[in-house]
Design a protein around this motif. Structure first.
Motif, PDB file in Angstrom:
ATOM      1  N   GLN A 186      -3.000   6.960  -2.094  1.00  0.00           N
ATOM      2  CA  GLN A 186      -1.886   7.777  -2.578  1.00  0.00           C
ATOM      3  C   GLN A 186      -0.705   7.790  -1.613  1.00  0.00           C
ATOM      4  N   LYS A 187      -0.926   7.472  -0.345  1.00  0.00           N
ATOM      5  CA  LYS A 187       0.177   7.415   0.616  1.00  0.00           C
ATOM      6  C   LYS A 187       1.130   6.259   0.325  1.00  0.00           C
ATOM      7  N   LEU A 188       0.660   5.272  -0.403  1.00  0.00           N
ATOM      8  CA  LEU A 188       1.508   4.116  -0.717  1.00  0.00           C
ATOM      9  C   LEU A 188       2.573   4.444  -1.750  1.00  0.00           C
ATOM     10  N   GLU A 189       2.343   5.480  -2.539  1.00  0.00           N
ATOM     11  CA  GLU A 189       3.252   5.804  -3.642  1.00  0.00           C
ATOM     12  C   GLU A 189       4.686   6.024  -3.166  1.00  0.00           C
ATOM     13  N   VAL A 190       4.874   6.710  -2.058  1.00  0.00           N
ATOM     14  CA  VAL A 190       6.227   6.997  -1.580  1.00  0.00           C
ATOM     15  C   VAL A 190       6.953   5.708  -1.185  1.00  0.00           C
ATOM     16  N   LEU A 191       6.239   4.761  -0.579  1.00  0.00           N
ATOM     17  CA  LEU A 191       6.857   3.491  -0.205  1.00  0.00           C
ATOM     18  C   LEU A 191       7.207   2.669  -1.442  1.00  0.00           C
ATOM     19  N   VAL A 192       6.315   2.659  -2.415  1.00  0.00           N
ATOM     20  CA  VAL A 192       6.571   1.936  -3.662  1.00  0.00           C
ATOM     21  C   VAL A 192       7.800   2.506  -4.352  1.00  0.00           C
ATOM     22  N   ARG A 193       7.831   3.823  -4.498  1.00  0.00           N
ATOM     23  CA  ARG A 193       8.943   4.489  -5.189  1.00  0.00           C
ATOM     24  C   ARG A 193      10.273   4.259  -4.461  1.00  0.00           C
ATOM     25  N   LEU A 194      10.261   4.385  -3.143  1.00  0.00           N
ATOM     26  CA  LEU A 194      11.475   4.186  -2.357  1.00  0.00           C
ATOM     27  C   LEU A 194      12.011   2.769  -2.546  1.00  0.00           C
ATOM     28  N   ASP A 201      -5.987  -6.417   1.774  1.00  0.00           N
ATOM     29  CA  ASP A 201      -4.597  -6.824   1.543  1.00  0.00           C
ATOM     30  C   ASP A 201      -3.583  -5.804   2.071  1.00  0.00           C
ATOM     31  N   LEU A 202      -4.080  -4.650   2.482  1.00  0.00           N
ATOM     32  CA  LEU A 202      -3.203  -3.564   2.914  1.00  0.00           C
ATOM     33  C   LEU A 202      -2.318  -3.974   4.087  1.00  0.00           C
ATOM     34  N   LYS A 233      -2.484  -0.328  -3.997  1.00  0.00           N
ATOM     35  CA  LYS A 233      -2.769   1.032  -4.473  1.00  0.00           C
ATOM     36  C   LYS A 233      -3.619   1.014  -5.732  1.00  0.00           C
ATOM     37  N   ASP A 234      -3.258   0.161  -6.695  1.00  0.00           N
ATOM     38  CA  ASP A 234      -3.960   0.105  -7.979  1.00  0.00           C
ATOM     39  C   ASP A 234      -5.391  -0.397  -7.846  1.00  0.00           C
ATOM     40  N   GLU A 235      -5.624  -1.256  -6.879  1.00  0.00           N
ATOM     41  CA  GLU A 235      -6.943  -1.869  -6.739  1.00  0.00           C
ATOM     42  C   GLU A 235      -7.769  -1.259  -5.599  1.00  0.00           C
ATOM     43  N   TRP A 236      -7.316  -0.145  -5.085  1.00  0.00           N
ATOM     44  CA  TRP A 236      -7.991   0.543  -3.981  1.00  0.00           C
ATOM     45  C   TRP A 236      -9.392   0.949  -4.407  1.00  0.00           C
TER      46      TRP A 236
END
Length: 121
Positions: free
Chosen positions: A102-110, A47-48, A38-41
């Protein structure tokens, strides 16, 4: 000499570490991989797939574990974990079909929240 000491420490850690601590560490590792993408997108796009695959595999293991008859967790917690696993699978599928950082944020947070809960924080 240093390498032998490091290997001995790793072996001891594996023995001393509780299953909850191990699960927490794996969730944090998955979260870190997803966060890095996410940070390096968009430079991390290559790497996704690997980050999503590791996270999906981890949650698949959790889902299988909670469906076993001999699982000692209360039924309600087992159901909640299974539901979260299904959510992760759906989010992963959506991310693969239409990749957006931004879709990755929910997976990271969870992952981070579950990891913290496992550590008792």
């Amino acid at each position: 000499m240093y390498q032998q000491g490091a290997n001995a420490y790793l072996q001891t850690t594996k023995v001393v570490e509780s299953p909850r601590e191990r699960e927490s560490a794996l969730l944090m590792r998955a979260a870190a991989s997803l966060q890095k993408v996410k940070d390096e997108w968009p430079n991390s796009f290559d790497d996704l797939e690997q980050a999503l695959a590791f996270n999906r595999k981890l949650w698949s293991i959790f889902m299988v574990a909670v469906t076993k008859e001999d699982n000692p967790l209360p039924q309600e917690i087992r159901q909640n974990i299974a539901n979260l696993g299904l959510f992760v699978m759906n989010q992963t599928r959506e991310m693969m079909m239409e990749p957006r950082a931004q879709k990755l944020e929910v997976l990271v947070r969870l992952n981070r929240q579950i990891a913290a809960g496992l550590r008792g924080m």
